[in-house]
Write a protein that holds these residues in place. Structure first.
Motif, short mmCIF file in Angstrom:
data_model
loop_
_atom_site.label_atom_id
_atom_site.label_comp_id
_atom_site.label_asym_id
_atom_site.label_seq_id
_atom_site.Cartn_x
_atom_site.Cartn_y
_atom_site.Cartn_z
N PHE A 1 0.83 -1.21 0.00
CA PHE A 1 0.00 0.00 0.00
C PHE A 1 0.87 1.26 0.00
O PHE A 1 0.53 2.26 -0.65
CB PHE A 1 -0.93 0.01 1.22
CG PHE A 1 -1.71 1.29 1.35
CD1 PHE A 1 -2.81 1.53 0.55
CD2 PHE A 1 -1.33 2.26 2.26
CE1 PHE A 1 -3.52 2.72 0.64
CE2 PHE A 1 -2.03 3.45 2.37
CZ PHE A 1 -3.13 3.68 1.56
N LEU A 2 1.97 1.22 0.73
CA LEU A 2 2.87 2.38 0.73
C LEU A 2 3.37 2.67 -0.69
O LEU A 2 3.50 3.83 -1.08
CB LEU A 2 4.04 2.12 1.67
CG LEU A 2 3.71 2.15 3.17
CD1 LEU A 2 4.88 1.61 3.97
CD2 LEU A 2 3.35 3.55 3.62
N GLY A 3 3.65 1.62 -1.45
CA GLY A 3 4.06 1.82 -2.84
C GLY A 3 2.96 2.44 -3.68
O GLY A 3 3.22 3.31 -4.52
N VAL A 4 1.72 1.99 -3.48
CA VAL A 4 0.58 2.58 -4.20
C VAL A 4 0.44 4.05 -3.83
O VAL A 4 0.18 4.91 -4.70
CB VAL A 4 -0.71 1.80 -3.87
CG1 VAL A 4 -1.92 2.47 -4.53
CG2 VAL A 4 -0.61 0.36 -4.33
N LEU A 5 0.61 4.38 -2.58
CA LEU A 5 0.51 5.77 -2.14
C LEU A 5 1.59 6.62 -2.80
O LEU A 5 1.33 7.78 -3.19
CB LEU A 5 0.63 5.83 -0.61
CG LEU A 5 0.20 7.12 0.08
CD1 LEU A 5 -1.28 7.40 -0.20
CD2 LEU A 5 0.43 7.01 1.59
N VAL A 6 2.78 6.08 -2.94
CA VAL A 6 3.84 6.80 -3.64
C VAL A 6 3.44 7.05 -5.10
O VAL A 6 3.64 8.15 -5.63
CB VAL A 6 5.17 6.01 -3.58
CG1 VAL A 6 6.21 6.62 -4.52
CG2 VAL A 6 5.71 5.98 -2.15
N ALA A 7 2.86 6.05 -5.76
CA ALA A 7 2.44 6.21 -7.15
C ALA A 7 1.41 7.32 -7.30
O ALA A 7 1.47 8.13 -8.23
CB ALA A 7 1.88 4.88 -7.68
N VAL A 8 0.45 7.37 -6.39
CA VAL A 8 -0.59 8.39 -6.45
C VAL A 8 -0.01 9.78 -6.21
O VAL A 8 -0.50 10.78 -6.75
CB VAL A 8 -1.70 8.06 -5.43
CG1 VAL A 8 -2.68 9.22 -5.29
CG2 VAL A 8 -2.45 6.80 -5.84
N ARG A 9 1.07 9.86 -5.41
CA ARG A 9 1.68 11.14 -5.08
C ARG A 9 2.88 11.48 -5.96
O ARG A 9 3.62 12.42 -5.67
CB ARG A 9 2.13 11.11 -3.62
CG ARG A 9 1.01 11.00 -2.61
CD ARG A 9 0.23 12.28 -2.50
NE ARG A 9 1.10 13.40 -2.14
CZ ARG A 9 0.69 14.67 -2.09
NH1 ARG A 9 -0.56 14.96 -2.39
NH2 ARG A 9 1.52 15.63 -1.76
#
Length: 410
Positions: free
Chosen positions: A243-251
């Motif tokens: 999920f942290l990786g997904v959050l990085v992608a969104v940001r």
């Protein structure tokens, strides 16, 4: 790729998932460079896993009992930042963050992204190479018998690596859902890659809805990871890392914009250093926080934050990015999945053949041989399967689309 996530204005309320649109906001060349840097980071992480297993082979023979004496060889390897060179579990966390970031990018490009096609593609790209790797490991097991007297009793090799032939156990290994995969131990991570692939739509929706509150959302994910590590709850330990990786992608667009600011370079250097130290904090602080204690497990849970920092710096810190774009990291990145899949059977076979007391020879021969085998596996197995995965993606998407249309007509 760096993307911009936009939503229709809705009087300050969080955007609806269906309103999410993404478009490239930087030139294509820079996009490719940033993706190349992440590929290079993946390659470096895969090579670190290889060195980690060489160290595990050497450990029962060469590591003195108890805490390493200051300034001894093992002290330098285990109690200083040099541990980054053999931090295998920590490199896997970097893999998980990279997966969360890179895999979600295509879904951010278009609202009508085909999730059935995505799942079909992931199954082909993960499952079929893994099965081929198990078959390769089984072949080596048949060719080179693994005699117990060739390795130290109760060592990692003796306990965790398959040493005899067993059809029933082999069949179970092909499911990849067990806690361990002794025919090819590294395959335990694919279970979490599969689960993440199934949960990705939900992860993406949550990340988009919470993008404005990325800091508390990220800290909550890290906290869940710490709780899972301390409590021995593996889903909580690993899934928040994705999920942290997904959050990085969104940001990514915000990270991109900030990285171009005047003071960002110095900050990124500090972030990279702190992230690297956080990745190996469990080892550096072992004299103060004993390994196996709740405090040590909490430090392991905090390693996810270090993995995120390293991934962000790979895309944002110019010098670090250029280093990862060089030829060797790029080559390792291209074969990283194949190298990860096949290196352990190669190293284990050599260790049983030569004896783990000959671990320097195992390392000198095994590391280049593992890289060569990984390259061959990439050319013969993984690369051809990329075409199969693309065909599976198109076929699954069209099949679901035809079914929906037929259902509407009916």
């Amino acid at each position: 790729m760096t993307v911009e996530v936009r939503s229709e204005p809705d009087q300050g309320r969080a955007p609806e998932p269906s309103a999410v649109v993404a478009k490239p906001v930087v030139p294509r060349r820079r996009n490719r460079e940033r993706l190349h840097a992440l590929d290079g980071l993946r390659g470096v992480a895969a090579f670190i896993v290889v060195l980690h297993h060489v160290l595990l082979i050497a450990q029962p023979v060469s590591q003195p009992p108890g805490e390493p004496a200051p300034l001894s060889a093992w002290w330098w390897l285990e109690r200083t930042p040099l541990k980054l060179l053999t931090a295998g579990h920590e490199a896997v966390l970097v893999f998980f963050v990279l997966s969360g970031c890179v895999v979600v990018l295509p879904a951010l490009k278009r609202v009508d992204f085909s999730w059935p096609g995505f799942v079909a593609s992931r199954v082909v790209r993960l499952l079929l190479p893994a099965w081929a790797a198990i078959a390769f490991a089984s072949l080596l097991l048949v060719i080179v018998p693994r005699l117990p007297q060739q390795v130290t009793g109760d060592s990692w090799l003796a306990r965790q690596v398959q040493s005899d032939w067993s059809w029933p156990r082999l069949v179970v290994q092909f499911s990849l859902m067990g806690q361990v995969v002794p025919y090819d131990n590294v395959l335990w991570t694919l279970k979490w890659e599969f689960l993440f692939s199934l949960l990705l739509p939900g992860f993406l929706v949550v990340a988009v809805l919470l993008q404005r509150w990325w800091l508390p959302a990220g800290l909550l994910a890290v906290g869940l990871g710490v709780a899972g590590t301390v409590g021995g709850i593996q889903p909580l330990e690993y899934l928040p890392v994705f999920f942290l990786g997904v959050l990085v992608a969104v940001r990514l667009r915000a990270i991109e914009g900030w990285s171009e600011s005047r003071g960002a370079k110095r900050v990124l250097v500090v972030v990279l250093v702190l992230s690297a130290l956080l990745l190996v904090g469990e080892f550096l602080l072992a004299p103060i926080v004993p390994m196996g204690s709740d405090g040590s497990h909490a430090l392991i849970g905090m390693e996810a934050l270090g993995a995120v920092g390293v991934v962000v710096c790979a895309g944002a810190a110019t010098r670090f990015r250029h280093l990862l774009e060089r030829r060797v990291p790029q080559f390792l990145g291209r074969i990283s999945f194949s190298l990860y899949l096949v290196h352990l059977p190669v190293l284990a076979t050599l260790a049983f053949l030569l004896g783990d007391w000959n671990w320097p020879v195992v390392g000198l021969i095994g590391v280049p041989l593992a890289v060569l085998t990984g390259w061959g596996f990439f050319r013969l197995v993984e690369k051809p399967l990329h075409k199969v995965a693309r065909a599976a993606k198109r076929g699954a998407g069209r099949a679901v689309e035809r079914y929906v249309r037929a259902d509407r007509r009916g």
